[in-house]
Design a protein around this motif. Structure first.
Motif, PDB file in Angstrom:
ATOM      1  N   ASN A   1       0.935  -1.184   0.120  1.00  0.00           N
ATOM      2  CA  ASN A   1      -0.026   0.140   0.075  1.00  0.00           C
ATOM      3  C   ASN A   1       0.991   1.203   0.051  1.00  0.00           C
ATOM      4  N   PHE A   2       0.990   1.982  -1.180  1.00  0.00           N
ATOM      5  CA  PHE A   2       1.868   3.340  -1.241  1.00  0.00           C
ATOM      6  C   PHE A   2       1.037   4.471  -0.981  1.00  0.00           C
ATOM      7  N   GLY A   3      -0.308   4.367  -0.220  1.00  0.00           N
ATOM      8  CA  GLY A   3      -1.038   5.433   0.020  1.00  0.00           C
ATOM      9  C   GLY A   3      -1.404   5.262   1.436  1.00  0.00           C
ATOM     10  N   ILE A   4      -2.554   6.137   1.870  1.00  0.00           N
ATOM     11  CA  ILE A   4      -3.029   6.082   3.175  1.00  0.00           C
ATOM     12  C   ILE A   4      -4.663   6.232   2.934  1.00  0.00           C
ATOM     13  N   ALA A   5      -5.317   5.633   4.171  1.00  0.00           N
ATOM     14  CA  ALA A   5      -6.698   5.730   3.991  1.00  0.00           C
ATOM     15  C   ALA A   5      -7.515   5.383   2.877  1.00  0.00           C
ATOM     16  N   PHE A   6      -7.437   4.166   2.442  1.00  0.00           N
ATOM     17  CA  PHE A   6      -8.272   3.922   1.149  1.00  0.00           C
ATOM     18  C   PHE A   6      -7.467   4.295  -0.141  1.00  0.00           C
ATOM     19  N   ASN A   7      -6.095   4.237   0.064  1.00  0.00           N
ATOM     20  CA  ASN A   7      -5.174   4.597  -1.151  1.00  0.00           C
ATOM     21  C   ASN A   7      -5.061   6.121  -1.516  1.00  0.00           C
TER      22      ASN A   7
ATOM     23  N   LEU B   1       4.802  10.637   5.441  1.00  0.00           N
ATOM     24  CA  LEU B   1       5.567  10.475   6.360  1.00  0.00           C
ATOM     25  C   LEU B   1       5.345  11.739   7.080  1.00  0.00           C
ATOM     26  N   THR B   2       5.630  13.034   6.442  1.00  0.00           N
ATOM     27  CA  THR B   2       5.428  14.295   7.202  1.00  0.00           C
ATOM     28  C   THR B   2       4.133  14.138   8.043  1.00  0.00           C
ATOM     29  N   LEU B   3       2.974  13.919   7.533  1.00  0.00           N
ATOM     30  CA  LEU B   3       1.619  13.859   8.030  1.00  0.00           C
ATOM     31  C   LEU B   3       1.798  12.759   9.272  1.00  0.00           C
ATOM     32  N   ASN B   4       2.540  11.682   8.935  1.00  0.00           N
ATOM     33  CA  ASN B   4       2.519  10.645  10.188  1.00  0.00           C
ATOM     34  C   ASN B   4       3.415  11.128  11.397  1.00  0.00           C
ATOM     35  N   PHE B   5       4.458  11.815  11.096  1.00  0.00           N
ATOM     36  CA  PHE B   5       5.318  12.235  12.101  1.00  0.00           C
ATOM     37  C   PHE B   5       4.544  13.493  12.944  1.00  0.00           C
ATOM     38  N   VAL B   6       3.844  14.547  12.249  1.00  0.00           N
ATOM     39  CA  VAL B   6       3.025  15.195  13.018  1.00  0.00           C
ATOM     40  C   VAL B   6       2.021  14.831  13.885  1.00  0.00           C
TER      41      VAL B   6
ATOM     42  N   GLY C   1       8.890   2.150   2.019  1.00  0.00           N
ATOM     43  CA  GLY C   1       8.304   3.205   0.985  1.00  0.00           C
ATOM     44  C   GLY C   1       6.718   2.888   0.610  1.00  0.00           C
ATOM     45  N   TYR C   2       6.331   1.799   1.665  1.00  0.00           N
ATOM     46  CA  TYR C   2       4.979   1.237   1.361  1.00  0.00           C
ATOM     47  C   TYR C   2       4.490   0.675   2.730  1.00  0.00           C
ATOM     48  N   VAL C   3       3.349   0.297   3.079  1.00  0.00           N
ATOM     49  CA  VAL C   3       2.916  -0.343   4.103  1.00  0.00           C
ATOM     50  C   VAL C   3       2.461  -1.691   3.697  1.00  0.00           C
ATOM     51  N   ILE C   4       2.666  -2.776   4.558  1.00  0.00           N
ATOM     52  CA  ILE C   4       2.171  -3.963   4.160  1.00  0.00           C
ATOM     53  C   ILE C   4       0.763  -4.563   4.590  1.00  0.00           C
ATOM     54  N   ASP C   5      -0.088  -4.504   3.894  1.00  0.00           N
ATOM     55  CA  ASP C   5      -1.368  -5.125   4.149  1.00  0.00           C
ATOM     56  C   ASP C   5      -1.616  -6.331   3.919  1.00  0.00           C
ATOM     57  N   PHE C   6      -2.502  -7.246   4.675  1.00  0.00           N
ATOM     58  CA  PHE C   6      -2.629  -8.406   4.200  1.00  0.00           C
ATOM     59  C   PHE C   6      -4.048  -9.184   4.723  1.00  0.00           C
ATOM     60  N   ILE C   7      -5.124  -8.185   5.040  1.00  0.00           N
ATOM     61  CA  ILE C   7      -6.238  -8.697   5.844  1.00  0.00           C
ATOM     62  C   ILE C   7      -7.273  -8.323   4.863  1.00  0.00           C
ATOM     63  N   TYR C   8      -8.135  -9.194   4.427  1.00  0.00           N
ATOM     64  CA  TYR C   8      -9.200  -8.580   3.408  1.00  0.00           C
ATOM     65  C   TYR C   8     -10.471  -9.383   3.864  1.00  0.00           C
ATOM     66  N   PHE C   9     -11.612  -8.389   4.307  1.00  0.00           N
ATOM     67  CA  PHE C   9     -12.744  -9.281   4.605  1.00  0.00           C
ATOM     68  C   PHE C   9     -13.631  -9.203   3.270  1.00  0.00           C
ATOM     69  N   ASN C  10     -14.227 -10.388   2.849  1.00  0.00           N
ATOM     70  CA  ASN C  10     -14.658 -10.699   1.644  1.00  0.00           C
ATOM     71  C   ASN C  10     -16.031  -9.756   1.465  1.00  0.00           C
ATOM     72  N   ILE C  11     -15.880  -8.443   1.193  1.00  0.00           N
ATOM     73  CA  ILE C  11     -16.961  -7.735   1.169  1.00  0.00           C
ATOM     74  C   ILE C  11     -16.651  -6.504   0.161  1.00  0.00           C
ATOM     75  N   LYS C  12     -17.501  -6.700  -1.098  1.00  0.00           N
ATOM     76  CA  LYS C  12     -17.152  -5.720  -2.416  1.00  0.00           C
ATOM     77  C   LYS C  12     -16.916  -4.313  -1.738  1.00  0.00           C
TER      78      LYS C  12
ATOM     79  N   ASN D   1      -1.689   8.405  -3.059  1.00  0.00           N
ATOM     80  CA  ASN D   1      -0.626   7.312  -3.714  1.00  0.00           C
ATOM     81  C   ASN D   1       0.471   7.960  -4.077  1.00  0.00           C
ATOM     82  N   HIS D   2       1.571   6.956  -3.795  1.00  0.00           N
ATOM     83  CA  HIS D   2       3.077   7.244  -4.089  1.00  0.00           C
ATOM     84  C   HIS D   2       3.418   8.565  -3.521  1.00  0.00           C
ATOM     85  N   ARG D   3       3.090   9.174  -2.649  1.00  0.00           N
ATOM     86  CA  ARG D   3       3.378  10.534  -2.149  1.00  0.00           C
ATOM     87  C   ARG D   3       4.316  10.497  -0.788  1.00  0.00           C
ATOM     88  N   LYS D   4       5.269   9.516  -0.655  1.00  0.00           N
ATOM     89  CA  LYS D   4       5.789   9.034   0.514  1.00  0.00           C
ATOM     90  C   LYS D   4       6.291   9.933   1.691  1.00  0.00           C
TER      91      LYS D   4
END
Length: 139
Positions: A43-49, A59-64, A101-112, A52-55
């Motif tokens: 996942n190269f983005g945040i909150a529903f992608n 990161l600046t937002l994360n640290f703040v 440079g990205y976050v690893i995601d791995f849990i998906y609930f089978n909901i469209k 995207n690709h603005r690392k």
């Protein structure tokens, strides 16, 4: 005491992402009759992608936000457990993003339309809910 909660949850999140990368990258799994799928996603983005690709912006937002969340420990009448959950999740995702440079995601609930999550995301969500419930009870 709460620093141990943060440390335990942070380490659990990091270990779960390492395991997901090693075990799920080429071998996804379904559990609970297909209700939950476990598979490796970068996942190269945040909150529903978003962003995207603005690392560096992310990161600046994360640290703040991490600095702000950490400062809440000294605030009176704050739910320390909720803050600990948010802090642990924020640290886990920030560390992932900083070094990979990205976050690893791995849990998906089978909901469209459902996004793919990781443990840190659940910690953050649970912490926010706890803080909101605490605030509602105080008022």
């Amino acid at each position: 005491m709460y620093q141990w909660v943060v440390l335990f949850l942070f380490v659990s999140d990091i270990l779960s992402k390492v395991i997901a990368e090693r075990k799920l990258k080429f071998h996804p799994k379904s559990i609970l009759g297909g209700a939950i799928h476990l598979y490796y996603v970068r996942n190269f983005g945040i909150a529903f992608n978003k962003l995207n690709h603005r690392k560096w912006l992310i990161l600046t937002l994360n640290f703040v936000l991490l600095f702000y969340i950490f400062s809440l420990y000294t605030a009176p009448n704050m739910d320390k457990m909720g803050i600990s959950l948010v802090l642990a999740g924020g640290l886990g995702n920030t560390l992932n993003r900083l070094f990979r440079g990205y976050v690893i995601d791995f849990i998906y609930f089978n909901i469209k339309g459902s996004p793919v999550f990781n443990l840190a995301d659940f910690y953050i969500l649970a912490g926010i809910i706890m803080i909101l419930l605490e605030e509602l009870m105080i008022v």
